[in-house]
Scaffold this active site. Sequence first.
Site, mmCIF file in Angstrom:
data_model
loop_
_atom_site.group_PDB
_atom_site.id
_atom_site.type_symbol
_atom_site.label_atom_id
_atom_site.label_comp_id
_atom_site.label_asym_id
_atom_site.label_seq_id
_atom_site.Cartn_x
_atom_site.Cartn_y
_atom_site.Cartn_z
ATOM 1 N N ASN A 244 37.919 50.366 29.962
ATOM 2 C CA ASN A 244 39.252 50.234 29.515
ATOM 3 C C ASN A 244 39.429 50.641 28.185
ATOM 4 O OD1 ASN A 244 41.927 49.231 28.939
ATOM 5 N ND2 ASN A 244 41.536 47.120 29.370
ATOM 6 N N ARG B 266 40.653 52.134 33.604
ATOM 7 C CA ARG B 266 42.031 51.722 33.476
ATOM 8 C C ARG B 266 43.034 52.566 32.951
ATOM 9 N NH1 ARG B 266 44.969 47.542 29.788
ATOM 10 N NH2 ARG B 266 46.827 47.430 30.787
ATOM 11 N N HIS C 35 51.076 45.767 34.485
ATOM 12 C CA HIS C 35 50.292 44.786 34.939
ATOM 13 C C HIS C 35 49.998 44.799 36.375
ATOM 14 C CE1 HIS C 35 51.935 42.011 31.197
ATOM 15 N NE2 HIS C 35 50.483 42.555 31.006
ATOM 16 N N ARG D 145 56.853 40.327 21.374
ATOM 17 C CA ARG D 145 57.774 41.356 22.097
ATOM 18 C C ARG D 145 59.003 40.423 22.414
ATOM 19 N NH1 ARG D 145 54.041 43.815 26.441
ATOM 20 N NH2 ARG D 145 52.161 43.752 24.762
ATOM 21 N N GLU E 158 41.098 42.370 36.951
ATOM 22 C CA GLU E 158 41.685 43.453 37.135
ATOM 23 C C GLU E 158 40.416 44.582 37.285
ATOM 24 O OE1 GLU E 158 45.341 44.277 34.250
ATOM 25 O OE2 GLU E 158 44.176 42.420 33.922
#
Length: 404
Positions: free
Chosen positions: A7, A91, A180, A241, A384
């Site tokens: 990743n 990823r 996601h 955010r 993941e």
Amino acid sequence: MKVLVLNAGSSSVKYQLIIPEERKVLAKGLVERIGLSGAMLSHETFDKSPVKMTGEILDHRVAIEYVLSILLSPRHGVLKDKNEIDAVGHRVVHGGEAFSGSVLINSDMINEMTKCIDFAPLHNPPNLKGIAAAKSLLPDVPQVGVFDTAFHQTMPSHAYIYGLPYTLYKRHGIRRYGFHGTSHRYVAHRAAELVNKPLKELKIITCHLGNGSSIAAVKDGQSIDTSMGFTPLEGLLMGTRTGDMDPAIILHIMGKEDLSPGEMNTMLNKHSGILGVSGISSDMREIEEKYHLNDRAKLAMDIFIYRIKKYIGAYTAAMGGTDIIVFTAGIGENSDMVREMTCSDMEFLGIKLDKNKNKTSRKKEAIITTEDSRVKVMVIPTNEELVIALDTAEIVRELHKQPV
Ligand code: AMP
């Protein structure tokens, strides 16, 4: 099969070496501060003590060289030979509309990913660097890309088209993509396994609550809507955010505060959300501690919870009901307070939380509702890397079956 999962971020590379068939992690670690002073590799294996190394790690290629050398190190490693790595799974954040599943990396795939740089300027370029580095260091090893966006490609157009002139979708690909996806997919599958029912017969709301947070509506095994949109800025209130807001505010603030598009982008992504509202921290642990002591910490938490509840209501309507709600990621897995606040006053939806089960379910799989709760609420730690390893192994097995 041994799969190296990578990743690659802008200044970091996370890795895991996994035997997917056994769901076993042989080694994992992180290279940080790539291209900066104080670059460091942290490494741990299933059977040896963890180790940290510093070095001059100038780019992603050097970072992956470090990873390979520690995996092969007689003292800290788990491999005798580089050839033991059967495949590499990457990823990849943005696959646009081109990818609805994981794919073997070839030049067509790289071209499509390059086209998506506009959509994910912070993520796809480092992902591409990671792929290029791994390909040059392991040229004979098949490599697979697993996209964050792919799982959400099943959304119907009424969920992904914005109320803008339709030509902007056609011309510039402006639409909801969602993120996601690998996490939402994993926890939805695990939820079905935990209740021993086919995923195809379930309506599941998956809440991935971490630094970045998103919720997905998974009906009959397919994502039919999700809260993140064209970028990961839309939806829930996040660490830094904004999540949902009136788009006219952006133009208004830019005028009032004389901000450039770049400055406005930084404000929306880095100085807003839980940090911006509380003025304290983006970290949920600090907000929880100050909840009863500081009005703005309370306000940030209350907005966070209120939006999760709103999305749960919306997705229950979108799916015509819900059977399971899953909490995952840093906040979802660890914060019993967030789970309890989210599930309070939700009996009308069929949710009856068992407060004891909720408290004792930190970071492990658990059903945290009472026996008679119509909707099951679960905590499922996301994984993941395992999904990437499993997808990679499946694609590589198919590849080996094909005639040469
Ligand atoms: P993630 O992005 O999934 O790694 O989640 C990171 C976030 O999880 C952190 O910023 C924290 O806000 C949150 N987190 C981690 N541990 C806890 C905890 N014990 N209680 C509440 N929040 C936590």
